[in-house]
Design a protein around this motif. Structure first.
Motif, PDB file in Angstrom:
ATOM      1  N   ARG A  97       7.513  27.095 -21.113  1.00 64.17           N
ATOM      2  CA  ARG A  97       7.366  27.009 -19.646  1.00 64.17           C
ATOM      3  C   ARG A  97       8.614  27.499 -18.930  1.00 64.17           C
ATOM      4  O   ARG A  97       8.514  28.160 -17.885  1.00 64.17           O
ATOM      5  CB  ARG A  97       7.036  25.574 -19.241  1.00 64.17           C
ATOM      6  CG  ARG A  97       5.642  25.163 -19.617  1.00 64.17           C
ATOM      7  CD  ARG A  97       5.332  23.746 -19.113  1.00 64.17           C
ATOM      8  NE  ARG A  97       4.104  23.282 -19.695  1.00 64.17           N
ATOM      9  CZ  ARG A  97       3.993  22.206 -20.466  1.00 64.17           C
ATOM     10  NH1 ARG A  97       5.045  21.440 -20.711  1.00 64.17           N
ATOM     11  NH2 ARG A  97       2.833  21.860 -20.966  1.00 64.17           N
ATOM     12  N   THR A 128       8.370  31.337 -19.095  1.00 66.81           N
ATOM     13  CA  THR A 128       7.391  31.944 -18.190  1.00 66.81           C
ATOM     14  C   THR A 128       7.826  31.799 -16.737  1.00 66.81           C
ATOM     15  O   THR A 128       7.628  32.710 -15.939  1.00 66.81           O
ATOM     16  CB  THR A 128       5.978  31.348 -18.370  1.00 66.81           C
ATOM     17  OG1 THR A 128       6.023  29.938 -18.148  1.00 66.81           O
ATOM     18  CG2 THR A 128       5.427  31.665 -19.759  1.00 66.81           C
ATOM     19  N   GLN A 129       8.439  30.680 -16.406  1.00 69.66           N
ATOM     20  CA  GLN A 129       8.922  30.486 -15.032  1.00 69.66           C
ATOM     21  C   GLN A 129      10.029  31.491 -14.692  1.00 69.66           C
ATOM     22  O   GLN A 129      10.075  32.014 -13.584  1.00 69.66           O
ATOM     23  CB  GLN A 129       9.425  29.065 -14.842  1.00 69.66           C
ATOM     24  CG  GLN A 129       9.853  28.763 -13.422  1.00 69.66           C
ATOM     25  CD  GLN A 129      10.276  27.316 -13.250  1.00 69.66           C
ATOM     26  OE1 GLN A 129      10.738  26.675 -14.177  1.00 69.66           O
ATOM     27  NE2 GLN A 129      10.119  26.821 -12.033  1.00 69.66           N
ATOM     28  N   GLN A 143       2.376  33.336 -15.573  1.00 68.98           N
ATOM     29  CA  GLN A 143       2.924  32.017 -15.887  1.00 68.98           C
ATOM     30  C   GLN A 143       1.817  30.983 -16.042  1.00 68.98           C
ATOM     31  O   GLN A 143       1.761  30.260 -17.036  1.00 68.98           O
ATOM     32  CB  GLN A 143       3.907  31.566 -14.812  1.00 68.98           C
ATOM     33  CG  GLN A 143       4.481  30.197 -15.084  1.00 68.98           C
ATOM     34  CD  GLN A 143       5.420  29.729 -13.987  1.00 68.98           C
ATOM     35  OE1 GLN A 143       5.748  30.464 -13.064  1.00 68.98           O
ATOM     36  NE2 GLN A 143       5.848  28.481 -14.081  1.00 68.98           N
ATOM     37  N   ASP A 149       1.036  29.530 -19.694  1.00 73.10           N
ATOM     38  CA  ASP A 149       1.366  28.115 -19.901  1.00 73.10           C
ATOM     39  C   ASP A 149       0.139  27.321 -20.335  1.00 73.10           C
ATOM     40  O   ASP A 149       0.223  26.478 -21.226  1.00 73.10           O
ATOM     41  CB  ASP A 149       1.963  27.505 -18.632  1.00 73.10           C
ATOM     42  CG  ASP A 149       3.385  27.966 -18.361  1.00 73.10           C
ATOM     43  OD1 ASP A 149       3.972  28.674 -19.203  1.00 73.10           O
ATOM     44  OD2 ASP A 149       3.908  27.620 -17.283  1.00 73.10           O
TER      45      ASP A 149
END
Length: 151
Positions: A77, A80-81, A89, A93
């Motif tokens: 996470r 992806t953030q 994202q 996720d």
């Protein structure tokens, strides 16, 4: 996909809990990263570049516990953030959460004889590990646990 995978595994390799596990089992990082790019490309974009079975390899690892799966998800996470692509994202996720749950369930199935049975009612009453109210799974699946285990 390459940026996502390489950035994520940079975090994994630096992580105090996950880094040593991956270092002990990944002998060729270039090959592993290329395989993971194919995996995530297939999973997120439907490219069908990945042809493999990740569950047996993960289930064969000794001594895994639920906190490692939570750490893996946390690092995913964070990665992806950091990429700044909200659509990717959210989808990545969600998929990572599902994959981690499936791998954990498969791991529990493989190692069921080694783990104590936990009553599902006790599991539901345990504290959650994230803001999404994700329940901690039992140490050994019982007949009351659905096939897909939520992390």
């Amino acid at each position: 996909m390459t940026l996502l995978v390489h950035s994520f595994y940079d975090r994994v390799r630096e992580d105090a809990a996950l880094g040593p596990i991956f270092a002990a089992h990944v002998k060729n990082w270039d090959h592993h990263l290329a395989t993971m790019v194919d995996f995530w490309s297939s999973a997120l974009r439907g490219t069908a570049r990945y042809r493999g079975a990740p569950l047996p390899k993960h289930a064969a690892l000794p001594g895994l516990h639920i906190e490692l799966f939570h750490q893996w998800l946390s690092l995913f996470r964070q990665t992806t953030q950091s990429l700044g692509h909200a659509g990717l994202q959210a989808r990545a996720d969600e998929l990572a959460h599902s994959i981690a749950g499936s791998l954990w369930y498969g791991y529990l199935q493989r190692h069921a004889a080694e783990r104590p049975v936990v009553d599902i009612a006790d599991v539901r009453m345990q504290a959650t590990r994230s803001a999404r109210s994700v329940p901690i799974v039992p140490q050994r699946p019982t007949a009351h646990v659905a096939k897909r285990v939520e992390l």
